[in-house]
Design an enzyme around this catalytic site. Structure first.
Site, PDB file in Angstrom:
ATOM      1  N   LYS A 152     -10.106   0.591  -2.225  1.00  0.00           N
ATOM      2  CA  LYS A 152     -10.208   0.194  -0.825  1.00  0.00           C
ATOM      3  C   LYS A 152     -11.585   0.527  -0.259  1.00  0.00           C
ATOM      4  O   LYS A 152     -12.043   1.667  -0.330  1.00  0.00           O
ATOM      5  CB  LYS A 152      -9.112   0.897  -0.015  1.00  0.00           C
ATOM      6  CG  LYS A 152      -9.008   0.463   1.441  1.00  0.00           C
ATOM      7  CD  LYS A 152      -7.829   1.184   2.104  1.00  0.00           C
ATOM      8  CE  LYS A 152      -7.630   0.728   3.538  1.00  0.00           C
ATOM      9  NZ  LYS A 152      -6.477   1.423   4.171  1.00  0.00           N
ATOM     10  N   GLU A 208       0.846  -1.188   0.000  1.00  0.00           N
ATOM     11  CA  GLU A 208       0.000   0.000   0.000  1.00  0.00           C
ATOM     12  C   GLU A 208       0.885   1.243   0.000  1.00  0.00           C
ATOM     13  O   GLU A 208       1.907   1.295   0.680  1.00  0.00           O
ATOM     14  CB  GLU A 208      -0.898  -0.010   1.243  1.00  0.00           C
ATOM     15  CG  GLU A 208      -1.904   1.123   1.289  1.00  0.00           C
ATOM     16  CD  GLU A 208      -2.803   1.060   2.519  1.00  0.00           C
ATOM     17  OE1 GLU A 208      -3.919   1.603   2.464  1.00  0.00           O
ATOM     18  OE2 GLU A 208      -2.379   0.480   3.549  1.00  0.00           O
ATOM     19  N   CYS A 215      -5.087  -3.636   3.312  1.00  0.00           N
ATOM     20  CA  CYS A 215      -4.801  -3.234   4.689  1.00  0.00           C
ATOM     21  C   CYS A 215      -5.987  -3.423   5.645  1.00  0.00           C
ATOM     22  O   CYS A 215      -6.320  -4.536   6.027  1.00  0.00           O
ATOM     23  CB  CYS A 215      -4.281  -1.802   4.683  1.00  0.00           C
ATOM     24  SG  CYS A 215      -3.380  -1.308   6.169  1.00  0.00           S
TER      25      CYS A 215
END
Length: 272
Positions: A113, A40, A158
């Site tokens: 995301k 990321e 994440c």
């Protein structure tokens, strides 16, 4: 299939980060990797969250996307470009997007995301919603491997890993490999990183590749690191604690089939 999780300690200088990424990707190819996953924010971890707004790109064109496409093409490797900021509907926000490129340099998948990180323990404070627009769509792509199998790959980023329902969606779609490029904080990573990733592998009987940021960045932020490759039984195949590096392992499709045959838990789901 050999898979590489690329670990970095990105700075606020895009070109420096891209040069380091290219060197690590070249190293991964030299070790036989077919797929390499960047972390990321591989392209930038600035002094402020808003720094990413200045380097945003429209989807489909821009120097960062051109870089990943060009390296994938020149090295003949699949690359998942960790995340980079793509233009969103709001001028003061961007999508935190993970893009998959095939060895011809074509972008075959985009994942924005979905879950935006917020954390405040009094000493550290993060709120991604200040500059990020959340995505809404789980994304899967197919990867024909030299091992003769076509792998189904599910994308995440994440903080997503705390939301098991996303990965259950992927399991229902027959995903074989889950990707989690990340920049976990040191505080939360020390407590939860490995156990969350191993849980996602075990409960979904899938391989997991988690490429991380790992070290102290110029802003003073410290990321956890410990890039991991995990098998469907929850065994850690390869890892690196901190610092830039290539974390490489062979993922065996036959092992995936064996695990799912001997423990058909995915067929026994009742709820959801």
């Amino acid at each position: 299939m050999k898979v590489a999780a690329i670990q970095m300690v990105s700075t606020g200088h895009v070109q420096d980060n891209l040069q380091i990424a290219q060197a690590l990707l070249t190293e991964a190819v030299g070790q036989g990797a077919e797929l390499a996953v960047l972390p990321e924010y591989f392209c930038l971890i600035g002094l402020r969250d808003s720094d990413k707004l200045a380097i945003q790109e429209p989807f489909g064109r821009g120097p960062i996307q051109d870089f990943v496409a060009g390296v994938a093409r020149s090295l003949g490797i699949w690359i998942v470009g960790g995340t980079l900021p793509l233009t969103a509907s709001q001028p003061d926000h961007v999508f935190n997007s993970s893009l998959a490129f095939n060895p011809q340099g074509e972008c075959v998948a985009r994942y924005d995301k979905i879950h935006l990180f917020r954390f405040n323990n009094g000493a550290e404070s993060y709120d991604e919603s200040r500059v990020l627009e959340r995505g809404s769509t789980p994304t899967v792509f197919s990867l024909p491997s030299r091992d003769g199998h076509t792998w189904s790959v599910g994308m995440s980023v994440c903080y997503d890993m705390r939301f098991a329902e996303l990965y259950r969606e992927y399991a229902a779609r027959g995903v074989d490999l889950l990707l989690a490029p990340s920049a976990f904080t040191h505080t939360t990573g020390e407590a939860h990183w490995e156990v969350l990733l191993r849980a996602r592998a075990i409960e979904n009987l899938s391989f997991v590749a988690a490429a991380a940021q790992g070290g102290v960045h110029p802003s003073g932020r410290r990321t956890w690191g410990q890039s991991l490759l995990i098998d469907p039984w929850g065994k850690v195949l390869a890892e690196q604690a901190e610092g830039p590096g290539v974390v490489l392992a062979e993922l065996d499709y036959r092992q995936l089939q064996h695990c799912r045959a001997q423990l058909p838990a995915l067929q026994h789901r009742i709820l959801g």
